[in-house]
Design a protein around this motif. Structure first.
Motif, PDB file in Angstrom:
ATOM      1  N   THR A 100       0.599  -0.940  -0.017  1.00 49.13           N
ATOM      2  CA  THR A 100      -0.117   0.103   0.142  1.00 49.13           C
ATOM      3  C   THR A 100       0.719   1.593  -0.170  1.00 49.13           C
ATOM      4  O   THR A 100       0.116   2.738   0.271  1.00 49.13           O
ATOM      5  CB  THR A 100      -0.839   0.041   1.407  1.00 49.13           C
ATOM      6  N   VAL A 103      -0.025   3.803  -2.276  1.00 48.23           N
ATOM      7  CA  VAL A 103      -1.677   4.374  -2.090  1.00 48.23           C
ATOM      8  C   VAL A 103      -1.382   6.019  -1.091  1.00 48.23           C
ATOM      9  O   VAL A 103      -2.244   6.698  -1.281  1.00 48.23           O
ATOM     10  CB  VAL A 103      -2.532   3.600  -1.350  1.00 48.23           C
ATOM     11  N   SER A 111       3.368  -2.387  -5.987  1.00 50.90           N
ATOM     12  CA  SER A 111       1.864  -2.552  -5.337  1.00 50.90           C
ATOM     13  C   SER A 111       2.483  -4.063  -4.958  1.00 50.90           C
ATOM     14  O   SER A 111       3.679  -4.322  -5.134  1.00 50.90           O
ATOM     15  CB  SER A 111       0.553  -3.143  -6.803  1.00 50.90           C
ATOM     16  N   ALA A 315      -5.296  -0.546   3.077  1.00 51.57           N
ATOM     17  CA  ALA A 315      -5.440   0.767   1.863  1.00 51.57           C
ATOM     18  C   ALA A 315      -6.542   1.061   1.586  1.00 51.57           C
ATOM     19  O   ALA A 315      -6.974   2.147   1.376  1.00 51.57           O
ATOM     20  CB  ALA A 315      -5.396  -0.285   0.470  1.00 51.57           C
ATOM     21  N   CYS A 316      -8.130   0.487   2.478  1.00 54.91           N
ATOM     22  CA  CYS A 316      -9.209   1.162   2.298  1.00 54.91           C
ATOM     23  C   CYS A 316      -9.513   2.639   3.601  1.00 54.91           C
ATOM     24  O   CYS A 316      -9.791   3.478   3.543  1.00 54.91           O
ATOM     25  CB  CYS A 316     -10.042   0.416   2.145  1.00 54.91           C
ATOM     26  N   ARG A 318      -6.921   4.120   4.471  1.00 52.30           N
ATOM     27  CA  ARG A 318      -6.150   4.880   3.814  1.00 52.30           C
ATOM     28  C   ARG A 318      -7.327   6.223   3.222  1.00 52.30           C
ATOM     29  O   ARG A 318      -7.604   7.604   3.652  1.00 52.30           O
ATOM     30  CB  ARG A 318      -5.616   4.624   2.995  1.00 52.30           C
ATOM     31  N   ALA A 324      -5.120   9.050   1.498  1.00 50.33           N
ATOM     32  CA  ALA A 324      -4.398   8.361  -0.178  1.00 50.33           C
ATOM     33  C   ALA A 324      -4.149   9.558  -0.946  1.00 50.33           C
ATOM     34  O   ALA A 324      -5.398  10.294  -1.121  1.00 50.33           O
ATOM     35  CB  ALA A 324      -5.544   7.466  -0.105  1.00 50.33           C
ATOM     36  N   PRO A 328      -6.724   3.078  -4.882  1.00 47.95           N
ATOM     37  CA  PRO A 328      -6.264   1.367  -4.325  1.00 47.95           C
ATOM     38  C   PRO A 328      -6.884   0.947  -5.421  1.00 47.95           C
ATOM     39  O   PRO A 328      -5.967   0.388  -6.124  1.00 47.95           O
ATOM     40  CB  PRO A 328      -6.880   0.864  -3.190  1.00 47.95           C
ATOM     41  N   CYS A 335     -12.097  -1.618  -3.085  1.00 54.68           N
ATOM     42  CA  CYS A 335     -12.916  -0.562  -1.737  1.00 54.68           C
ATOM     43  C   CYS A 335     -14.524  -1.028  -1.396  1.00 54.68           C
ATOM     44  O   CYS A 335     -14.848  -0.399  -0.745  1.00 54.68           O
ATOM     45  CB  CYS A 335     -12.227   0.373  -0.828  1.00 54.68           C
TER      46      CYS A 335
END
Length: 338
Positions: A100, A103, A111, A315-316, A318, A324, A328, A335
């Motif tokens: 992440t 992000v 990634s 990630a989500c 963030r 972010a 993502p 997400c």
């Protein structure tokens, strides 16, 4: 902590004599470097120094652990990605970090697909306070974070401790404006700061704190788990779900990562080394049991599948926190269902 692991079955030290090494398809002819993008003594550094000698003995070549901290672990990670893709430069971290970094913009154009994945343990963050503080339990600390002023030592916003503090803020449905994060170059310095009284508390990983707890320098209040943390020499530490029942828990997997682009024989060999030696390692199992981690080695597609819940969660989160700078979805993380 056991229930969140449901479904899981499971600098340099010495140079092993060549006679001990097995005949793998890849025979390294010079030392392998593993870049730990955090300072010495932290969670990633600790476990990497347990795993490195296992790989040394299997391959019969030197494995050097190189600490290169900075920018929440992104400096060393970028160095590993920029190194020649010849199989001789790896990195180590929590997989949620490597997957992440893009992000948050700390490492661009990267990634989880940039690595072959070799996981070894899962860690759990722990909320502890300096033994001389007034806080005797987590609700008291949480109240002070809401209404007063509490300094919290972490290794930065992208570290396990930083993400743990952010998750607590989110779960408390309160900005916790009284919690002031003080950042350090790694988990070990952050924990030492809490133990010395330079900061009042820390949210770093349990493996980074257990020795200071045993020494009577830190008072553990809760672990970010749905099961108590039970480690020899320490009273059971209650799970955060005891205080915040709807707190979302995802196992925080750590591992060694080899950037893609190296000869296939490098990955074939390391797959076999992981299967033959790391997944059966009593040294690694003992480390996990003694420090409050979960022994959970895996590699390849299985490792990726096991780790995706924490990758997606981080990630989500963030995005939800406004941290972010890259959606993502651009690195293959959805997400919509989080």
């Amino acid at each position: 902590m056991r229930s969140i692991m449901a479904g899981v079955l499971a600098t340099a030290s010495f140079v092993a004599p060549a006679s001990i090494a097995q005949e793998y398809s890849w025979q390294p002819d010079r030392p392998i470097n593993i870049i730990v993008p955090w300072s010495a003594g932290g969670s990633t550094d600790q476990v990497t120094r347990v795993v490195a000698p296992i790989i040394e003995e299997a391959l019969g070549t030197e494995v050097v652990v190189v600490n290169q901290p900075g920018a929440s672990g992104s400096t060393g990670t970028r160095a590993a990605l920029d190194a020649p893709r010849d199989g001789y430069t790896w990195t180590a971290n929590a997989i949620a970090n490597n997957a992440t970094y893009a992000v948050t913009g700390l490492v661009e154009d990267t990634s989880i697909d940039d690595y072959h994945i070799y996981l070894h343990v899962a860690n759990v963050p722990m909320v502890s306070v300096n033994i001389d503080t007034e806080f005797q339990d987590f609700p008291a600390l949480l109240e002070a974070m809401e209404t007063g002023s509490v300094t919290v030592g972490t290794a930065g916003v992208n570290s396990s401790g930083g993400m743990a503090l952010a998750a607590i803020r989110e779960a408390a449905k309160n900005d916790l404006n009284g919690a002031r994060m003080i950042t350090y170059d790694g988990g070990n310095p952050a924990v030492i700061a809490a133990a010395s009284g330079e900061v009042q508390s820390t949210t770093q990983l349990a493996v980074e704190q257990t020795e200071m707890v045993r020494a009577g320098r830190l008072r553990p209040l809760t672990v970010l788990s749905d099961e108590p943390l039970e480690v020899e020499g320490i009273d059971p530490v209650p799970p955060i779900t005891e205080f915040v029942p709807d707190f979302h828990v995802a196992a925080d997997y750590f591992g060694v990562f080899i950037p893609t682009g190296a000869p296939q024989e490098v990955y074939d060999t390391m797959d076999q080394v992981w299967q033959d030696h790391v997944m059966e390692s009593e040294e690694l199992r003992s480390y996990a049991n003694d420090h409050g981690a979960v022994f959970a080695p895996s590699y390849g597609e299985e490792a990726r599948e096991i780790a995706m819940p924490v990758v997606i969660a981080e990630a989500c989160a963030r995005v939800e926190r406004g941290e972010a700078v890259v959606d993502p979805s651009e690195i293959g993380i959805d997400c919509s269902g989080s």
